[in-house]
Write a protein that holds these residues in place. Sequence first.
Motif, PDB file in Angstrom:
ATOM      1  N   LEU A 133      34.077  33.139  41.735  1.00 17.70           N
ATOM      2  CA  LEU A 133      34.116  31.957  42.602  1.00 17.70           C
ATOM      3  C   LEU A 133      33.061  30.934  42.197  1.00 17.70           C
ATOM      4  O   LEU A 133      33.300  29.728  42.245  1.00 17.70           O
ATOM      5  CB  LEU A 133      33.931  32.367  44.059  1.00 17.70           C
ATOM      6  CG  LEU A 133      35.110  33.115  44.681  1.00 17.70           C
ATOM      7  CD1 LEU A 133      34.730  33.674  46.045  1.00 17.70           C
ATOM      8  CD2 LEU A 133      36.306  32.206  44.788  1.00 17.70           C
ATOM      9  N   GLY A 134      31.891  31.410  41.799  1.00 20.61           N
ATOM     10  CA  GLY A 134      30.830  30.497  41.364  1.00 20.61           C
ATOM     11  C   GLY A 134      31.224  29.722  40.123  1.00 20.61           C
ATOM     12  O   GLY A 134      30.996  28.509  40.026  1.00 20.61           O
ATOM     13  N   ILE A 135      31.836  30.405  39.170  1.00 20.65           N
ATOM     14  CA  ILE A 135      32.300  29.726  37.959  1.00 20.65           C
ATOM     15  C   ILE A 135      33.411  28.737  38.302  1.00 20.65           C
ATOM     16  O   ILE A 135      33.440  27.613  37.777  1.00 20.65           O
ATOM     17  CB  ILE A 135      32.750  30.758  36.902  1.00 20.65           C
ATOM     18  CG1 ILE A 135      31.530  31.517  36.369  1.00 20.65           C
ATOM     19  CG2 ILE A 135      33.516  30.095  35.767  1.00 20.65           C
ATOM     20  CD1 ILE A 135      31.849  32.728  35.532  1.00 20.65           C
ATOM     21  N   ALA A 136      34.300  29.125  39.196  1.00 21.04           N
ATOM     22  CA  ALA A 136      35.382  28.221  39.610  1.00 21.04           C
ATOM     23  C   ALA A 136      34.821  26.970  40.283  1.00 21.04           C
ATOM     24  O   ALA A 136      35.259  25.846  39.989  1.00 21.04           O
ATOM     25  CB  ALA A 136      36.340  28.950  40.555  1.00 21.04           C
ATOM     26  N   PHE A 137      33.829  27.142  41.155  1.00 17.93           N
ATOM     27  CA  PHE A 137      33.256  25.977  41.820  1.00 17.93           C
ATOM     28  C   PHE A 137      32.404  25.140  40.875  1.00 17.93           C
ATOM     29  O   PHE A 137      32.329  23.913  41.026  1.00 17.93           O
ATOM     30  CB  PHE A 137      32.469  26.379  43.071  1.00 17.93           C
ATOM     31  CG  PHE A 137      33.335  26.461  44.290  1.00 17.93           C
ATOM     32  CD1 PHE A 137      33.741  25.317  44.938  1.00 17.93           C
ATOM     33  CD2 PHE A 137      33.769  27.672  44.778  1.00 17.93           C
ATOM     34  CE1 PHE A 137      34.558  25.364  46.058  1.00 17.93           C
ATOM     35  CE2 PHE A 137      34.577  27.745  45.887  1.00 17.93           C
ATOM     36  CZ  PHE A 137      34.975  26.586  46.533  1.00 17.93           C
TER      37      PHE A 137
END
Length: 120
Positions: free
Chosen positions: A81-85
């Motif tokens: 999720l961090g990479i996606a955001f």
Amino acid sequence: MRTLCSSTLIGEFFVIGFAGLVAMKSEDLSQGTVWTVCGIAMALCVLLCGMLGRPGAIQLGWVLQAGLILSGFVVPAMFILGIAFAALWWCSIHYGRQIDATKARWAAQAQAAEGEAQAG
């Protein structure tokens, strides 16, 4: 740019809140620690929405993105999720600037056309 970046930050606000709920189940962390860290990160998301026009806000947003990725050490799903955001943050900045430049160009063309119409 501000609209796209604000949308990304509000999405992160909710993801951080849900990650806090998952992190509460960890026996290694106290609830106070989890909600202090999550609360600060969530408050930063909301504050950044209002600061996007000020110097340093974009860089502070990148720090938030790095923190979100690093939170994967506590809640493993946060790596993804961090990479996606972080990717959404980059897209919001990159494409937001392009949209702002296009809007400014259209406004200048409309103003020039209006000036010619009044002069003619």
